[in-house]
Write a protein that holds these residues in place. Structure first.
Motif, PDB file in Angstrom:
ATOM      1  N   VAL A 214     -41.274  23.167  39.449  1.00  0.00           N
ATOM      2  CA  VAL A 214     -42.029  23.426  38.223  1.00  0.00           C
ATOM      3  C   VAL A 214     -43.102  24.470  38.508  1.00  0.00           C
ATOM      4  O   VAL A 214     -43.828  24.372  39.510  1.00  0.00           O
ATOM      5  CB  VAL A 214     -42.678  22.124  37.698  1.00  0.00           C
ATOM      6  N   TRP A 215     -43.219  25.481  37.637  1.00  0.00           N
ATOM      7  CA  TRP A 215     -44.195  26.558  37.824  1.00  0.00           C
ATOM      8  C   TRP A 215     -45.604  26.002  37.935  1.00  0.00           C
ATOM      9  O   TRP A 215     -46.384  26.434  38.788  1.00  0.00           O
ATOM     10  CB  TRP A 215     -44.102  27.534  36.652  1.00  0.00           C
ATOM     11  N   PHE A 216     -45.946  25.047  37.099  1.00  0.00           N
ATOM     12  CA  PHE A 216     -47.287  24.459  37.087  1.00  0.00           C
ATOM     13  C   PHE A 216     -47.628  23.848  38.443  1.00  0.00           C
ATOM     14  O   PHE A 216     -48.731  24.037  38.975  1.00  0.00           O
ATOM     15  CB  PHE A 216     -47.353  23.400  35.982  1.00  0.00           C
ATOM     16  N   VAL A 265     -56.960  37.709  44.786  1.00  0.00           N
ATOM     17  CA  VAL A 265     -56.489  38.647  43.754  1.00  0.00           C
ATOM     18  C   VAL A 265     -54.985  38.847  43.871  1.00  0.00           C
ATOM     19  O   VAL A 265     -54.258  38.878  42.859  1.00  0.00           O
ATOM     20  CB  VAL A 265     -57.239  39.990  43.875  1.00  0.00           C
ATOM     21  N   LEU A 266     -54.490  38.983  45.105  1.00  0.00           N
ATOM     22  CA  LEU A 266     -53.047  39.139  45.325  1.00  0.00           C
ATOM     23  C   LEU A 266     -52.281  37.918  44.834  1.00  0.00           C
ATOM     24  O   LEU A 266     -51.230  38.048  44.183  1.00  0.00           O
ATOM     25  CB  LEU A 266     -52.769  39.370  46.815  1.00  0.00           C
ATOM     26  N   ALA A 267     -52.802  36.728  45.127  1.00  0.00           N
ATOM     27  CA  ALA A 267     -52.122  35.496  44.728  1.00  0.00           C
ATOM     28  C   ALA A 267     -52.060  35.365  43.207  1.00  0.00           C
ATOM     29  O   ALA A 267     -51.008  35.039  42.639  1.00  0.00           O
ATOM     30  CB  ALA A 267     -52.835  34.287  45.334  1.00  0.00           C
ATOM     31  N   ILE A 271     -48.626  35.321  41.036  1.00  0.00           N
ATOM     32  CA  ILE A 271     -48.326  34.180  40.156  1.00  0.00           C
ATOM     33  C   ILE A 271     -48.078  34.662  38.728  1.00  0.00           C
ATOM     34  O   ILE A 271     -47.169  34.183  38.041  1.00  0.00           O
ATOM     35  CB  ILE A 271     -49.478  33.169  40.195  1.00  0.00           C
ATOM     36  N   SER A 272     -48.881  35.612  38.269  1.00  0.00           N
ATOM     37  CA  SER A 272     -48.755  36.100  36.889  1.00  0.00           C
ATOM     38  C   SER A 272     -47.462  36.881  36.675  1.00  0.00           C
ATOM     39  O   SER A 272     -46.846  36.779  35.613  1.00  0.00           O
ATOM     40  CB  SER A 272     -49.954  36.981  36.536  1.00  0.00           C
ATOM     41  N   ALA A 279     -35.418  30.544  39.760  1.00  0.00           N
ATOM     42  CA  ALA A 279     -35.480  31.432  40.919  1.00  0.00           C
ATOM     43  C   ALA A 279     -36.915  31.899  41.170  1.00  0.00           C
ATOM     44  O   ALA A 279     -37.371  31.959  42.319  1.00  0.00           O
ATOM     45  CB  ALA A 279     -34.568  32.637  40.700  1.00  0.00           C
ATOM     46  N   GLY A 280     -37.648  32.233  40.093  1.00  0.00           N
ATOM     47  CA  GLY A 280     -39.025  32.679  40.240  1.00  0.00           C
ATOM     48  C   GLY A 280     -39.935  31.601  40.791  1.00  0.00           C
ATOM     49  O   GLY A 280     -40.810  31.872  41.623  1.00  0.00           O
ATOM     50  N   VAL A 281     -39.734  30.365  40.335  1.00  0.00           N
ATOM     51  CA  VAL A 281     -40.555  29.253  40.820  1.00  0.00           C
ATOM     52  C   VAL A 281     -40.254  28.962  42.285  1.00  0.00           C
ATOM     53  O   VAL A 281     -41.158  28.666  43.078  1.00  0.00           O
ATOM     54  CB  VAL A 281     -40.319  28.004  39.945  1.00  0.00           C
ATOM     55  N   ALA A 282     -38.971  29.043  42.664  1.00  0.00           N
ATOM     56  CA  ALA A 282     -38.607  28.843  44.072  1.00  0.00           C
ATOM     57  C   ALA A 282     -39.240  29.924  44.943  1.00  0.00           C
ATOM     58  O   ALA A 282     -39.724  29.649  46.051  1.00  0.00           O
ATOM     59  CB  ALA A 282     -37.089  28.852  44.220  1.00  0.00           C
TER      60      ALA A 282
END
Length: 298
Positions: A214-216, A265-267, A271-272, A279-282
């Motif tokens: 889950v993205w959250f 800032v990178l993180a 995330i955004s 796939a993106g969440v993994a």
């Protein structure tokens, strides 16, 4: 009785309906017994029968998907089927003029959600008890009403995600506290870590069963790992101050101020920009650990 178009009918209420046979239809995904506010049955002279019930109940979500929470869409189903009669006796059909959504009232019914689409259809399915038995060929007629709603995620962003990111920034205050006062530095990071963990747990416990990432949850994991690295840096700086040089320890703190801010800032940017799908969440999960390991080495 009669209606405006001269169709004649006989009307039956709650008590009279008990004396008549009617289809044993039920909402398949309903949890518990429904609360029936009103019911009416009309039998017309041309053979048409109307059964109208106003019910209130709790429905089970059949296929919840929280991968992109709080920016997710959910499908809400109402599935109706006979309990004991096959399609040889009862075949359901969509009565189009009686099916639909009052979009003007959705704001009151589903606050915090916006309407995306609605569809409905009738299909035949094999009963569960026929599994593995080729000789059982009967089918059941099922009506499925499918409503798709999109969550208004801004409230979660405003009440949870934004305060969470601010907490992470506050934890960086530890790098400005003299290493000789070790306990305040540890307290800042430790309390931030516990607060974020409780925040996440109180939200996730409202989810139905979810097997996919889950993205959250991954968002909180990345943030918690950054806070954990502030605690690691505090311990490392304290060790250097005691065993090597207090001056070197202060220099490490100065570099950490810039390194952790740039990493933060990178993180947030990663995330955004990361797609909010499986796939993106993994990938976000993998990024969280790599990012923490990189901070540890720096």
């Amino acid at each position: 009785g009669s209606s405006a178009d001269t169709r004649r009918f006989v009307e039956f209420g709650h008590d009279e309906r008990k004396l008549l046979w009617d289809p044993d239809l039920h909402v398949v995904n309903e949890k518990g017994d429904p609360q029936i506010h009103s019911e009416l049955m009309r039998m017309y002279s041309d053979g048409w029968v109307e059964i109208i019930e106003l019910q209130e109940g709790v429905l089970e979500m059949l296929h919840p998907d929280y991968i992109s929470f709080p920016f997710d869409s959910q499908g809400l189903n109402v599935e109706i089927e006979s309990q004991s009669h096959s399609s040889k006796r009862i075949v359901l059909a969509s009565l189009e003029e009686m099916i639909g959504i009052e979009e003007s009232m959705l704001g009151d019914w589903v606050a915090g959600w916006s309407f995306k689409s609605e569809d409905h259809h009738v299909f035949l399915r094999s009963p569960d008890y026929t599994h593995g038995s080729a000789c059982r060929g009967e089918t059941l007629s099922r009506f499925d009403f499918h409503l798709v709603l999109e969550r208004e995620g801004w409230k979660t962003v405003e009440q949870v995600l934004v305060p969470c990111t601010v907490l992470v920034l506050i934890s960086f205050i530890a790098f400005f506290i003299d290493i000789k006062t070790l306990m305040p530095r540890i307290a800042v990071g430790f309390l931030t870590f516990l607060t974020m963990t409780n925040w996440e747990a109180s939200t996730v416990e409202t989810f139905a069963s979810q097997e996919h990432p889950v993205w959250f949850i991954e968002f909180f994991k990345v943030m918690r790992l950054i806070v954990a690295m502030t605690l690691w840096q505090t311990c490392f700086s304290s060790f250097i101050g005691e065993k090597v040089s207090a001056r070197l320890s202060r220099e490490i703190d100065k570099r950490a101020r810039l390194a952790f801010l740039l990493d933060y800032v990178l993180a947030i940017t990663t995330i955004s920009l990361m797609p909010k799908n499986e796939a993106g969440v993994a990938a976000l999960n993998f990024f969280g650990y790599i990012n923490a390991f990189t901070l540890m080495l720096i």
